[in-house]
Scaffold this motif. Sequence first.
Motif, short mmCIF file in Angstrom:
data_model
loop_
_atom_site.label_atom_id
_atom_site.label_comp_id
_atom_site.label_asym_id
_atom_site.label_seq_id
_atom_site.Cartn_x
_atom_site.Cartn_y
_atom_site.Cartn_z
N ASP A 9 0.84 -1.21 0.00
CA ASP A 9 0.00 0.00 0.00
C ASP A 9 0.87 1.26 0.00
OD1 ASP A 9 -2.39 -1.43 0.02
OD2 ASP A 9 -2.54 -1.41 2.21
N CYS A 12 2.54 1.70 -3.42
CA CYS A 12 1.60 2.18 -4.43
C CYS A 12 1.27 3.66 -4.21
CB CYS A 12 0.33 1.33 -4.42
SG CYS A 12 0.59 -0.31 -5.15
N THR A 39 7.60 -5.78 -6.44
CA THR A 39 6.44 -5.23 -7.15
C THR A 39 6.08 -6.05 -8.38
OG1 THR A 39 7.87 -3.67 -8.35
CG2 THR A 39 6.81 -2.88 -6.32
N HIS A 44 1.17 -8.65 -6.52
CA HIS A 44 1.30 -7.19 -6.43
C HIS A 44 1.25 -6.49 -7.78
CE1 HIS A 44 2.29 -7.86 -2.30
NE2 HIS A 44 3.48 -8.37 -2.56
N ARG A 47 -1.81 -4.26 -8.86
CA ARG A 47 -1.96 -3.02 -8.07
C ARG A 47 -0.89 -1.99 -8.47
NH1 ARG A 47 -2.37 -4.01 -1.99
NH2 ARG A 47 -2.83 -1.81 -2.06
N VAL A 48 0.31 -2.47 -8.69
CA VAL A 48 1.40 -1.58 -9.08
C VAL A 48 1.11 -0.99 -10.47
CG1 VAL A 48 3.85 -1.48 -9.69
CG2 VAL A 48 3.11 -2.70 -7.63
N ALA A 51 -1.32 1.78 -10.00
CA ALA A 51 -0.64 2.92 -9.37
C ALA A 51 0.18 3.69 -10.40
CB ALA A 51 0.24 2.46 -8.22
#
Length: 83
Positions: A9, A12, A39, A44, A47-48, A51
């Motif tokens: 979190d 990101c 990452t 992950h 999500r990366v 971001a």
Amino acid sequence: MSKLDGKIDEICEKLIAGETYRNIASDLDVPLSTLYDYTSKPEHSARVKIALEFSASTYADKAEQALLLAESDKNEIARAREL
């Protein structure tokens, strides 16, 4: 256990804010390669990716603002376009 466990979190949020991988790795006191490996993990990577998309949008917004606020001077417009 990795220094990065549970930090996705934070990573990101930093990416969204426009921080570089190099700065994030330094802040978290890990080698750049460790951050890239972390990452890139399947759990992950989605999500990366999101971001980074937000980060790109943030940079586009900053560039647009710079162009809108640039003086009519050719040097200022050229500088704004570089963003």
